[in-house]
Design an enzyme around this catalytic site. Structure first.
Site, PDB file in Angstrom:
ATOM      1  N   SER A   1       2.602  26.394 -47.123  1.00 24.37           N
ATOM      2  CA  SER A   1       2.682  25.893 -48.493  1.00 24.37           C
ATOM      3  C   SER A   1       3.892  26.507 -49.217  1.00 24.37           C
ATOM      4  CB  SER A   1       1.355  26.204 -49.207  1.00 24.37           C
ATOM      5  OG  SER A   1       1.279  25.568 -50.454  1.00 24.37           O
TER       6      SER A   1
ATOM      7  N   ASP B   1      -0.745  14.945 -46.434  1.00 23.50           N
ATOM      8  CA  ASP B   1      -0.919  16.178 -47.209  1.00 23.50           C
ATOM      9  C   ASP B   1      -0.680  15.874 -48.683  1.00 23.50           C
ATOM     10  OD1 ASP B   1      -0.851  18.741 -48.269  1.00 23.50           O
ATOM     11  OD2 ASP B   1       0.664  19.500 -46.903  1.00 23.50           O
TER      12      ASP B   1
ATOM     13  N   HIS C   1      -4.093  20.542 -45.879  1.00 22.08           N
ATOM     14  CA  HIS C   1      -2.947  21.351 -46.285  1.00 22.08           C
ATOM     15  C   HIS C   1      -3.047  22.693 -45.567  1.00 22.08           C
ATOM     16  CE1 HIS C   1       0.200  22.835 -48.895  1.00 22.08           C
ATOM     17  NE2 HIS C   1      -0.556  23.839 -49.303  1.00 22.08           N
TER      18      HIS C   1
END
Length: 525
Positions: free
Chosen positions: A211, A431, A460
């Site tokens: 991320s 995502d 994710h």
């Protein structure tokens, strides 16, 4: 990019001392910076789940341009290598900004194949301002205490309340941390990472970031390409949109994932009894939101808290059965208790969440320029809301302190990079938190990168989450640097795992609600 921080016990962190072992290709005598570096002492801080964890701390400059000025402390964790063949430190980061990486080191070390993990010192760290690092920011404790104003500014009074909250938070940060805020940003965190490298006695480091951790990794690779050995990026931030445009892009992607959840619920109408038409199920969800805006469930779950509760479903489909049960109970049985329980499990913000949000805003508001004219926010977010009503305004208010932030902003780093060894990228096509375009963009920007796509995947954080196809590429890369090479945009494609099925029995433990990885990566600060 948004997340709830998981923090390892701060009591386990100790102060600096001796040097760790050094891989054969990273002798400390090769560079002067390593010779001058601070050194760390590792002490045992194992947990039941990760008994091999060790902890340490490292002092770094608050301002790296003034290395002899005020110092701050970073909290570190490590699972040491055990194999004769040592491939150096593998730094890991779960994202955020604002996520603690201490426990992630234990998870990564235990989730990689044993023969691979044994060749690395897996290093976790709390970035500056986070968790067990000092100072740890907490601008306004209880900022997310329920019940908050409804997100959608349907009246001037609702909008005024939202703006007042956002400005109050920004003002509190500026008053409480005036000395620190100018140095809470991605570039400073990247410079900290290089201080960690030096303290570990390594000429080069390996890195795995999820991320926001992918942005952290690509900025590190741009500023310190000579110190990158292997680089793995999973669920990739689009660096061309940091951060205002990226958040608007999230709105549409989360709306799509929310509709995927509605379709999944419709598929199992026999269980949830909310109908077989996804559009009608979705209409019932918005009717629930409207009802909660008037009468919060249990005095805790209003419209804003409902959005917070369902947002994790956009990060990880393992939460869907629990969210569906709460939704069904409220609508079909007028039973609000499961909804309150879901809020407490997935959305309630504790002290670590307050800390995570304080760092999140500090980094994002400082990293790049945000509109200071609220009219621009209003225009852009109403336009996005017309297409994506699920979380557009929730996301806008989450980031709204940046309209009033007390520090100047930096200019984002250009991340095009032709100086790196082969790198490995992972991206799911659906995502929501970091939409697919981010992976495709970074693949183009990083020469010699290879992109592995999870086709149809909407979660994710996908490597080390149970997809053996993805994990074999990660293991091969960490073993000897092997990357797939294809002719299309993707160098390799893995099929996604099946969506979950409805629960067959009640599960009381939050830790059973999805994989450990997604608990560590977290959601909604």
């Amino acid at each position: 990019m948004r997340k709830r921080a998981a923090v390892l016990c701060a009591a386990a962190v100790v102060v600096a001392g001796t040097l760790t072992a050094v891989p054969a290709d990273a002798s400390p005598s090769r560079t002067a910076d390593i010779a001058r570096a601070a050194k760390v002492t590792w002490k045992k801080c194992g947990t039941t789940d990760y008994p091999k964890l060790q902890c340490a701390s490292l002092e770094v400059p608050l301002d790296h341009a003034n290395p002899h000025g005020q110092q701050i402390t970073l909290a570190l964790s490590r699972v040491p290598h055990t194999a004769t063949k040592y491939q150096g430190p593998l730094l890991v980061n779960p994202g955020g900004p604002g996520g603690s990486g201490l426990t992630l080191a234990g998870y990564v070390a235990s989730s990689l194949p044993k023969a691979v993990a044994a060749q690395y010192d897996v290093i976790g760290f709390d970035p500056r301002g986070v968790g067990a690092s000092k100072p740890a920011l907490d601008c306004e404790p209880g900022h997310f205490k329920p019940v908050r104003p409804a997100s959608v500014p349907s009246t001037p009074a609702v909008e005024k309340a939202g703006l007042a909250r956002a400005k109050a938070f920004a003002d509190a940060c500026g008053k409480k941390y005036a000395r620190v805020l100018p140095y809470i940003d991605t570039i400073s965190a990247v410079q900290d990472m290089d201080s960690i490298r030096q303290a570990l006695g390594a000429e080069k480091v390996n890195y795995l970031g999820y991320s926001y951790g992918t942005y952290l990794g690509t900025v590190y690779a741009k500023l310190f390409p000579q110190h990158v050995r292997r680089l793995v990026l999973d669920s990739i931030v689009d660096p061309t949109g940091v951060w205002y445009d990226a958040n608007l892009g999230q709105d549409r992607a989360f709306n799509d994932r929310h509709r995927a959840l509605m379709s999944w619920i419709a598929k199992y109408d026999a269980t949830y009894k909310l109908g077989t038409d996804p559009a009608k199920v979705e209409a019932k969800w918005y009717a629930m939101r409207a009802a909660l805006a008037k009468k919060p469930a249990g005095g805790k779950v209003g419209a804003a808290e409902l959005e917070d509760t369902f947002m994790p479903g956009g990060y990880y489909n393992g939460y869907w059965p629990y969210l569906a049960e709460a939704f069904s109970a409220y609508v079909t049985k007028e039973d609000a208790d499961p909804l309150v329980e879901a809020y407490e499990n997935f959305a309630a913000v504790d002290a670590s969440g307050d800390n995570g949000y304080s760092v999140y805003t500090s980094v994002q508001c400082r990293d790049s320029s945000w509109p200071r004219d609220w009219n621009q926010w209003r225009k852009d977010n109403w336009a996005a809301y017309a297409e994506a009503p699920f979380m557009t305004w929730s996301n806008a208010w989450y980031n709204a302190p940046c309209a009033f932030w007390p520090t100047d902003s930096k200019r984002p780093v250009s991340l095009a990079n032709g100086k790196l060894p082969p790198t490995l990228l992972f991206q799911a096509t659906n995502d929501a938190a970091t939409p697919y375009q981010g992976g495709a963009t970074v693949h183009r920007l990083l020469a010699h990168s290879s992109l592995v796509v999870e086709q149809g995947g909407g979660n994710h954080g996908i490597a080390l989450s149970g997809n053996t196809c993805l994990d074999k590429y990660l293991a091969a890369y960490l073993t000897d640097g092997t990357v797939p090479r294809g002719e299309g945009e993707a160098d390799a494609v893995c099929q996604t795992l099946p969506d979950p099925k409805p629960l067959t029995s009640k599960v009381a433990s939050t830790s059973a609600r999805g994989s450990t990885l997604h608990d560590l990566l977290g959601f909604h600060g």
